[in-house]
Design a protein around this motif. Structure first.
Motif, PDB file in Angstrom:
ATOM      1  N   GLY A  45       0.796  -1.222   0.000  1.00 27.89           N
ATOM      2  CA  GLY A  45       0.000   0.000   0.000  1.00 27.89           C
ATOM      3  C   GLY A  45       0.829   1.272   0.000  1.00 27.89           C
ATOM      4  N   ALA A  46       2.106   1.176   0.362  1.00 25.18           N
ATOM      5  CA  ALA A  46       2.998   2.340   0.363  1.00 25.18           C
ATOM      6  C   ALA A  46       3.699   2.524  -0.975  1.00 25.18           C
ATOM      7  N   LYS A  47       3.549   1.550  -1.890  1.00 25.20           N
ATOM      8  CA  LYS A  47       4.222   1.615  -3.190  1.00 25.20           C
ATOM      9  C   LYS A  47       3.456   2.541  -4.137  1.00 25.20           C
ATOM     10  N   PHE A  48       4.198   3.306  -4.934  1.00 26.30           N
ATOM     11  CA  PHE A  48       3.589   4.150  -5.953  1.00 26.30           C
ATOM     12  C   PHE A  48       4.519   4.235  -7.154  1.00 26.30           C
ATOM     13  N   ASP A  49       3.983   4.638  -8.276  1.00 28.61           N
ATOM     14  CA  ASP A  49       4.773   4.767  -9.501  1.00 28.61           C
ATOM     15  C   ASP A  49       5.282   6.194  -9.602  1.00 28.61           C
ATOM     16  N   SER A  50       6.557   6.382  -9.287  1.00 28.48           N
ATOM     17  CA  SER A  50       7.156   7.716  -9.327  1.00 28.48           C
ATOM     18  C   SER A  50       7.713   8.050 -10.702  1.00 28.48           C
ATOM     19  N   GLY A  51       7.851   7.025 -11.553  1.00 26.52           N
ATOM     20  CA  GLY A  51       8.432   7.244 -12.877  1.00 26.52           C
ATOM     21  C   GLY A  51       9.951   7.333 -12.870  1.00 26.52           C
ATOM     22  N   CYS A  52      10.578   7.087 -11.716  1.00 28.09           N
ATOM     23  CA  CYS A  52      12.035   7.236 -11.611  1.00 28.09           C
ATOM     24  C   CYS A  52      12.797   6.022 -12.133  1.00 28.09           C
ATOM     25  N   GLY A  53      12.115   4.877 -12.303  1.00 36.89           N
ATOM     26  CA  GLY A  53      12.782   3.690 -12.814  1.00 36.89           C
ATOM     27  C   GLY A  53      13.069   2.623 -11.785  1.00 36.89           C
ATOM     28  N   TRP A  54      12.807   2.917 -10.515  1.00 34.19           N
ATOM     29  CA  TRP A  54      13.008   1.960  -9.442  1.00 34.19           C
ATOM     30  C   TRP A  54      11.730   1.875  -8.620  1.00 34.19           C
ATOM     31  N   PRO A  55      11.486   0.740  -7.954  1.00 30.89           N
ATOM     32  CA  PRO A  55      10.325   0.670  -7.067  1.00 30.89           C
ATOM     33  C   PRO A  55      10.383   1.811  -6.041  1.00 30.89           C
ATOM     34  N   SER A  56       9.260   2.495  -5.862  1.00 32.96           N
ATOM     35  CA  SER A  56       9.198   3.649  -4.960  1.00 32.96           C
ATOM     36  C   SER A  56       8.112   3.454  -3.917  1.00 32.96           C
ATOM     37  N   PHE A  57       8.395   3.922  -2.718  1.00 31.88           N
ATOM     38  CA  PHE A  57       7.493   3.766  -1.582  1.00 31.88           C
ATOM     39  C   PHE A  57       7.406   5.086  -0.831  1.00 31.88           C
ATOM     40  N   ALA A  58       6.221   5.381  -0.283  1.00 29.33           N
ATOM     41  CA  ALA A  58       6.021   6.615   0.471  1.00 29.33           C
ATOM     42  C   ALA A  58       6.561   6.506   1.892  1.00 29.33           C
TER      43      ALA A  58
END
Length: 117
Positions: A45-58
């Motif tokens: 639930g903390a994961k989001f698509d930041s567009g940076c190329g790596w898995p991203s989490f809040a």
């Protein structure tokens, strides 16, 4: 061209190429754990698509990660480490979504995904 492996990332601070991790596309409910020791790190639930190329989490799970200053590559960043084994996970930046405003930019090779049953 040689790509880093899990050990290069976790134990030597390497970075996988952007957009190379299948975890970028992981959308199932579950938990992301340290690929080195199995420590739970992030909920899906903390994961989001930041567009940076790596898995991203809040945000990480409480008491799961540690941070330290990183001045490599000619810039000041905040490195994210597994609190259990000390493995290099990635970096955290202050350009994430509300409510935390943080973006934990994590190497997919440093993570193991456990889907919710």
């Amino acid at each position: 061209m040689t790509f880093p492996d899990k050990d290069d990332v976790l134990r030597h601070g390497a970075t996988e190429p952007p957009f190379s991790s299948p975890l970028n596309h992981e959308r199932r409910s579950g938990q992301f754990r340290c690929a080195g020791c199995g420590q739970p790190l992030f909920e899906s639930g903390a994961k989001f698509d930041s567009g940076c190329g790596w898995p991203s989490f809040a945000a990480p799970l409480e008491q799961s990660v540690a941070t330290r200053p990183d001045s490599s590559h000619g810039m000041i960043r905040t490195e994210v480490l597994c609190r259990s084994c000390g493995g290099h996970l990635g970096h955290v930046f202050d350009d994430g979504p509300a409510p935390t405003g943080q973006r934990y930019c994590i190497n997919g090779l440093a993570l193991h995904f456990i889907p919710e049953e």
